[in-house]
Design an enzyme around this catalytic site. Structure first.
Site, PDB file in Angstrom:
ATOM      1  N   HIS A 118      36.792  42.275  44.453  1.00 15.08           N
ATOM      2  CA  HIS A 118      36.328  42.734  43.137  1.00 15.08           C
ATOM      3  C   HIS A 118      35.817  41.556  42.310  1.00 15.08           C
ATOM      4  O   HIS A 118      36.581  40.975  41.527  1.00 15.08           O
ATOM      5  CB  HIS A 118      37.476  43.410  42.388  1.00 15.08           C
ATOM      6  CG  HIS A 118      37.895  44.709  42.977  1.00 15.08           C
ATOM      7  ND1 HIS A 118      37.421  45.918  42.533  1.00 15.08           N
ATOM      8  CD2 HIS A 118      38.731  44.985  44.008  1.00 15.08           C
ATOM      9  CE1 HIS A 118      37.954  46.897  43.245  1.00 15.08           C
ATOM     10  NE2 HIS A 118      38.758  46.350  44.148  1.00 15.08           N
ATOM     11  N   GLU A 168      34.055  41.598  39.751  1.00 10.12           N
ATOM     12  CA  GLU A 168      34.049  41.906  38.308  1.00 10.12           C
ATOM     13  C   GLU A 168      35.315  41.397  37.612  1.00 10.12           C
ATOM     14  O   GLU A 168      35.334  41.227  36.399  1.00 10.12           O
ATOM     15  CB  GLU A 168      33.869  43.423  38.084  1.00 10.12           C
ATOM     16  CG  GLU A 168      35.064  44.312  38.413  1.00 10.12           C
ATOM     17  CD  GLU A 168      35.183  44.696  39.897  1.00 10.12           C
ATOM     18  OE1 GLU A 168      34.566  44.008  40.747  1.00 10.12           O
ATOM     19  OE2 GLU A 168      35.902  45.675  40.199  1.00 10.12           O
ATOM     20  N   CYS A 217      33.994  46.954  46.948  1.00 11.67           N
ATOM     21  CA  CYS A 217      35.195  47.518  47.558  1.00 11.67           C
ATOM     22  C   CYS A 217      34.868  48.847  48.250  1.00 11.67           C
ATOM     23  O   CYS A 217      34.219  48.838  49.289  1.00 11.67           O
ATOM     24  CB  CYS A 217      36.323  47.612  46.546  1.00 11.67           C
ATOM     25  SG  CYS A 217      37.930  47.567  47.357  1.00 11.67           S
TER      26      CYS A 217
END
Ligand code: GLN
Length: 538
Positions: free
Chosen positions: A510, A512, A384
């Protein structure tokens, strides 16, 4: 209503200020390991509509779901442990409850009645309690009520819980009270009084907990268990001891002797058999027996607060286990880069990750970190804001666009290589207005990204307002930074990579947020692999 009766609702109560998730996750995992369909929802009694506007110092990371809800970081644990997808329905706050009730009142939906905490607020809480249960998808819904017994803002939630037991049948609702058993060092004693008092407080609200989960630093003796059972009016086997584990991932296998899962099934009168936790054991085996290790520099602005990067840290646990590699994280505060000697800061690191973030602070340090990774050919992963910094660095130092920047930090930049999305330009409200949730992305054939995902089209979660400015794309691509992922509908650049670099990959989304124990995220798995390769070749 039929499904409600088949569905069980468990309410989970927190009694102290520590992060007390372990037992809840263990319970969920072990029920799931018996083939039951289980989900968890979290009710936060604070007034914010969601944690999206909260500073990470207040609340750690903001977890984003596929449907674009900005939620409590606990939902990340739920997804990672259970390999399930959560949604807006899994995280509800007092703010959201009141917001709905007030909007309904403005629409005239209460037909002239006085709108009150009971029944209007409590009805809305109950509607949210049952939203997942009524979907018919789950055998058991676990509802965690945040805060402590006795908090003023928790009272409507406790009252709604009292009522719901009457609405759906007492046999369908189980209340677990999580409580702290403090240890007095000087006296060498565990104390049961705070638990006795919090149970009394719950009884005043009409709730008798069925199970006590007792957070303790020392084992509970039989005498203490008997005392708790007697004074709190629960069965002896419903007094569950909960001692710290080294890692939250150990928890499903630990303390099976306490049998919280068995007691829940027994109380619900549901069939019981041995849970199948072979996959989990396999994961733990790899996690605990690494054959190698790497050090990753994590460059961010909240490095003194690891909870702000919770999902990234956990993604390294998953991808480390997958590679049988211990991943050490070297936290680097973005502001310090450039002040200290950069070589010293990055000495010994095998990969550099520039983290997501907002605002000006530390931005030049992050850009320098991208520069260091690019020039020293160190494996790089930008997420990001991390991708945006890599783009800015490339513009300034390769394309020679002096003072290139993101318009988030410098609205006057002569080269706005990162700029606000058209759809964001007229937005002034902060809450829930970013580009949020899952979006599709097409991967370029032959790119590193494509070789990692082994797919033409992916879906990943977003949380940002700014974007790669496509007007500059051609110049970037000619110089060797290519767009390897593009949104098929809007043409927005979602992934970039540098062709003339061993491994330099960054994404606007993202990843994650989608890594789980069962499915470690491929971008993290590959990044760790590249770091291992880098270390080996040093
Ligand atoms: N601040 C940047 C934006 O809004 C990046 C956000 C992030 O890293 N999540 O676009």
């Amino acid at each position: 209503m039929q499904t409600v009766f088949k569905t069980r609702l468990t309410s989970w109560r927190k009694q102290n200020l520590f992060l007390l998730q372990a037992e809840l996750l263990r319970l969920c995992k072990l029920l799931q390991a018996r083939g039951l369909s289980v989900t968890i929802q979290k009710f936060d009694p604070y007034i914010n509509i969601d944690p999206g506007t909260l500073n990470p110092y207040e609340h750690g990371e903001c977890f984003v779901t596929d449907d674009g809800a900005e939620t409590d970081l606990d939902l990340g644990h739920y997804e990672r442990f259970l390999n399930i997808k959560t949604s807006q329905a899994n995280n509800v706050t007092t703010g959201r409850i009141y917001n709905t009730v007030i909007q309904n009142e403005r629409k005239g939906e209460y037909l002239g009645k006085t709108v009150q905490v009971i029944p209007h607020i409590t009805d809305e809480i109950k509607r949210n309690f049952l939203a997942l249960a009524n979907s018919g998808e789950y055998d058991i819904v676990i509802t965690e009520i945040g805060g402590c017994v006795g908090d003023i803002e928790s009272l409507p939630f406790i009252e709604a819980l009292r009522q719901i037991r009457l609405d759906v049948g007492r046999e369908n609702v189980l209340v677990i009270h999580l409580t702290l058993i403090p240890y007095l060092k000087k006296a060498g004693e565990l104390k049961t009084k705070p638990t006795q008092h919090s149970v009394k407080l719950l009884l005043e609200s009409g709730i008798q907990p069925h199970i006590l989960v007792c957070r303790t630093e020392y084992p509970l003796s039989m005498d203490i268990r008997k005392k708790l059972a007697l004074f709190c009016n629960v069965e002896l086997n419903a007094v569950i001891e909960s001692i710290d584990a080294d890692s939250i991932y150990d928890v499903p296998l630990l303390m099976r002797k306490e049998r919280l899962d068995d007691i829940v099934l027994w109380k619900f009168n549901m069939p019981n058999h041995e849970p199948n936790i072979e996959d989990w054991k396999h994961f733990l085996g790899k996690l605990k027996n690494p054959t190698t290790e790497v050090t990753i520099a994590l460059v961010g602005k909240y490095v003194e607060l690891p909870d702000a990067y919770k999902s990234i840290i956990e993604s390294f646990v998953h991808s480390g286990a997958e590679n049988e590699c211990k991943v050490n994280i070297k936290w680097i505060k973005a502001e310090t880069i450039g002040k200290k000697h950069t070589d010293e800061l990055f000495a010994g690191v095998d990969g550099i990750l520039v983290a997501p973030g907002f605002g000006e602070r530390g931005i030049e340090g992050k850009i320098r970190a991208c520069n260091y990774a690019r020039e020293h050919k160190i494996p790089f992963f930008g997420i990001c804001l991390g991708m945006q910094c890599a783009v800015i660095e490339f513009a300034r130092n390769v394309l020679k666009m002096e003072n290139a920047h993101s318009t988030e930090m410098n609205s006057e930049t002569p080269f706005p290589v990162i700029s606000i999305m058209e759809s964001q330009k007229n937005i002034s409200m902060k809450g829930g207005t970013m580009r949020l949730g899952a979006y599709d992305c097409d991967l370029k054939e032959g790119s590193v990204a494509h070789s990692i995902y082994k797919q033409d089209n992916i879906s990943e979660r977003h949380r940002h307002r700014y974007e790669f400015n496509s007007e500059y794309l051609e110049r970037f691509e000619q110089a060797g930074m290519i767009a390897s992922g593009i949104n098929p509908k809007t043409n927005l650049v979602e992934m970039i990579e540098i062709t003339d670099h061993p491994y330099f990959v960054a994404c606007q989304f993202h990843p994650e947020l989608k890594s789980t124990v069962a499915n470690p995220h491929p971008l993290f798995v590959r990044f760790v692999k590249e770091a291992m390769k880098f270390r080996k070749n040093k």
